[in-house]
Design an enzyme around this catalytic site. Structure first.
Site, PDB file in Angstrom:
ATOM      1  N   ASP A 227       0.846  -1.203   0.000  1.00 15.21           N
ATOM      2  CA  ASP A 227       0.000   0.000   0.000  1.00 15.21           C
ATOM      3  C   ASP A 227       0.882   1.255   0.000  1.00 15.21           C
ATOM      4  OD1 ASP A 227       0.831  -0.036   2.631  1.00 15.21           O
ATOM      5  OD2 ASP A 227      -1.179   0.029   3.517  1.00 15.21           O
ATOM      6  N   SER A 228       2.219   1.035   0.051  1.00 17.03           N
ATOM      7  CA  SER A 228       3.176   2.126  -0.182  1.00 17.03           C
ATOM      8  C   SER A 228       2.921   2.774  -1.536  1.00 17.03           C
ATOM      9  CB  SER A 228       4.606   1.585  -0.126  1.00 17.03           C
ATOM     10  OG  SER A 228       4.748   0.455  -0.955  1.00 17.03           O
TER      11      SER A 228
ATOM     12  N   ASP B 150      -1.033  -6.145  -0.344  1.00 14.13           N
ATOM     13  CA  ASP B 150      -1.110  -5.487   0.951  1.00 14.13           C
ATOM     14  C   ASP B 150      -2.541  -4.939   1.077  1.00 14.13           C
ATOM     15  OD1 ASP B 150      -0.057  -4.463   3.237  1.00 14.13           O
ATOM     16  OD2 ASP B 150       1.092  -2.866   2.268  1.00 14.13           O
TER      17      ASP B 150
ATOM     18  N   LYS C 159      -1.410  -9.370   2.763  1.00 12.20           N
ATOM     19  CA  LYS C 159      -0.715  -8.927   3.984  1.00 12.20           C
ATOM     20  C   LYS C 159      -1.665  -8.040   4.768  1.00 12.20           C
ATOM     21  CE  LYS C 159       2.747  -5.691   4.038  1.00 12.20           C
ATOM     22  NZ  LYS C 159       2.184  -4.657   4.930  1.00 12.20           N
TER      23      LYS C 159
ATOM     24  N   GLU D  26       8.616  -4.263  10.996  1.00 10.92           N
ATOM     25  CA  GLU D  26       9.037  -2.958  10.453  1.00 10.92           C
ATOM     26  C   GLU D  26       9.594  -2.066  11.552  1.00 10.92           C
ATOM     27  OE1 GLU D  26       6.408  -1.167   7.621  1.00 10.92           O
ATOM     28  OE2 GLU D  26       7.508   0.734   7.640  1.00 10.92           O
TER      29      GLU D  26
HETATM   30  O1  KIV Z   1       3.450  -0.978   1.777  1.00  8.72           O
HETATM   31  C1  KIV Z   1       4.533  -1.574   1.696  1.00  8.72           C
HETATM   32  O2  KIV Z   1       5.246  -1.464   0.693  1.00  8.72           O
HETATM   33  C2  KIV Z   1       4.928  -2.410   2.826  1.00  8.72           C
HETATM   34  C3  KIV Z   1       6.292  -3.000   2.866  1.00  8.72           C
HETATM   35  C4  KIV Z   1       7.406  -2.055   2.777  1.00  8.72           C
HETATM   36  C5  KIV Z   1       6.453  -3.968   3.967  1.00  8.72           C
HETATM   37  O3  KIV Z   1       4.135  -2.630   3.685  1.00  8.72           O
END
Ligand code: KIV
Length: 266
Positions: free
Chosen positions: A46-47, A85, A114, A184
């Site tokens: 979700d980044s 995610d 995730k 994290e």
């Molecule tokens: O959103 C994301 O990219 C993440 C990872 C960096 C673990 O949660």
């Protein structure tokens, strides 16, 4: 033909004490390059809210957008395990909503999902998801979807008590059936202690060298996201500069009449 990475492959990495790699991707052809490079898990993080869509934090992205990026990434991957995610509010309203939203991502081509957190509610969501055949990656330590509650990007698990609290949550996640857990922004010593006390692999996101795997945001690795560089993210290239130089050269060539040339016209 290369063998698809599965939950069993990931479990075997842990039992064989073999490190594995996780990187994020948000589009088909980046995912294809990562897959060909041997990345074991491709995560549609979700980044993407920040690095692809330009929002200030990850909570701004919704399930519809995650679905579009999941479909794109899944089309590019042959070998890696693909994980979506789950965005803020897509698994928080009820276990039923969680199953529906996570199941949709599996329909779109993800192999697993995730989810963040270690509360009793999250444990019940994981139990239901794994019961219906949806592999789940947990996420503890600094959990970006709790940014407002945590009061900023703060290292978690700094004291023995705090590390024990994360380990406690991790054990509950493990019992509920997760196949791996992202840690994290946890101090290396605490992450080592947590990793050594679990049977599922831990994936470090700024949690040091003793986790079973490492994950980074690909835009940080490629040098594409200019806004912010976490201490733990290693930059392997300068894609921002490459894009700028190509665009600038193209702009100059168009304006000076150098593009197109003889070989580029019908
Ligand atoms: O959103 C994301 O990219 C993440 C990872 C960096 C673990 O949660």
């Amino acid at each position: 033909m290369t063998k698809k990475v599965t939950v069993s492959t990931i479990k075997k990495y842990k039992s064989d004490n073999e490190k594995f790699s996780v990187l994020t991707a948000y589009d088909c052809y980046t995912a294809k390059y990562l897959d060909e490079a041997g990345i074991d898990i491709v995560l549609i993080g979700d980044s993407l809210a920040m690095v692809a869509l330009g929002y200030n934090n990850t909570n701004s992205v919704g399930i519809e957008e995650m679905g579009i990026f999941t479909k794109a990434v899944a089309r590019g991957v042959t070998r890696a395990f693909v994980v979506t995610d789950m965005p803020f509010l897509s698994y928080h309203t009820s276990v039923e909503d969680a199953v529906k939203n996570c199941g949709q991502m599996i329909r779109y081509g993800a192999n697993g999902v995730k989810i963040e957190g270690g509360s009793d509610y999250i444990v019940s969501v994981i139990e239901r998801l794994t019961a219906v055949g949806i592999p789940v990656m947990g996420h503890l330590g600094f959990t970006p979807q709790f940014l407002n509650q945590l009061g900023g990007y703060k290292i978690q698990g700094k004291t023995k008590e705090a590390a024990d609290e994360i380990l406690n949550q991790a054990k509950k996640l493990e019992k509920a059936g997760v196949f791996s857990i992202v840690l994290e922004m946890v101090p290396e010593e605490s992450a080592k202690y947590i990793t050594e006390n679990l049977t599922v692999p831990t994936i470090s996101c700024g949690a040091g060298r003793y986790c079973d795997a490492q994950v980074l945001v690909s835009d940080d690795v490629f040098g594409k996201y200019p806004e912010f560089k976490p201490k733990f993210a290693r930059k392997y290239g300068n894609m921002g500069e490459l894009i700028y130089n190509c665009a600038k050269q193209y702009n100059d060539d168009v304006k000076s009449g150098k593009f197109p040339d003889d070989s580029e016209v019908f």
